[in-house]
Enzyme design. Sequence first.
Site: not given
Length: 239
Positions: A18, A43, A70, A191, A214-215
Amino acid sequence: MTKLSVNINKIATLRNSRGGNNPNVLQVALDCERFGADGITVHPRPDERHIRYSDVYELKAHIRTEFNIEGNCQEQKFVDLVLANKPAQVTLVPDAQGQITSNHGWDTIKHKSYLSDMVALFKEAGIRVSLFVDPDPQMVEAAAQTKTDRVELYTEGYALAYLKNPEEAILPYIKAAQTAQSVGLGLNAGHDLDLHNLAYFHQHIPRLLEVSIGHALIADALYLGLEETIRQYKNCLIP
């Protein structure tokens, strides 16, 4: 106790979509610390599609937990960024140019000489080094020969296989972890770890020092709120 490092890339992705500074990446990092995160991971990639290089400098100046950067050390800009900021840890990941997300570990046998040089460079600067590797004992053994401090096991394979057979999914990671311990390496993982598979992974991998998430964590926070989400992820890491 295994540390939880929160990867805030997705917060930066939302901000960048945005323009402006909403959500504020630094404030989210500080809130993650306040809610119990043991570290902050970023990262940065060359296109700065999520974390910007300027974010790294701002985060380094303000966060108080462990800072983990990372990235691909084959990018000189990344190397310069890490050396300028001196995080607690740098995690070296063999990303290709334009790669959406990390999808494989280093071939530490093929790239042993190169990685040895990079490990030495960062360690001379007082930075702990972790190499991103697949759960292959040979790759872990070769990683130790580079003099790295730790390896981070790439856990997407575990996360996918866990849905069908957790017992089989964890086996290669147990073997890789045992190898890491036998050659004196510290052990991280990351991951696609989430609230469904993290506790099982943690229970079966001894001496796991850190997970970087993270995700999934940011996605869960949309429903649970950031504070409650961090609390639940930390609960998965209780011995």
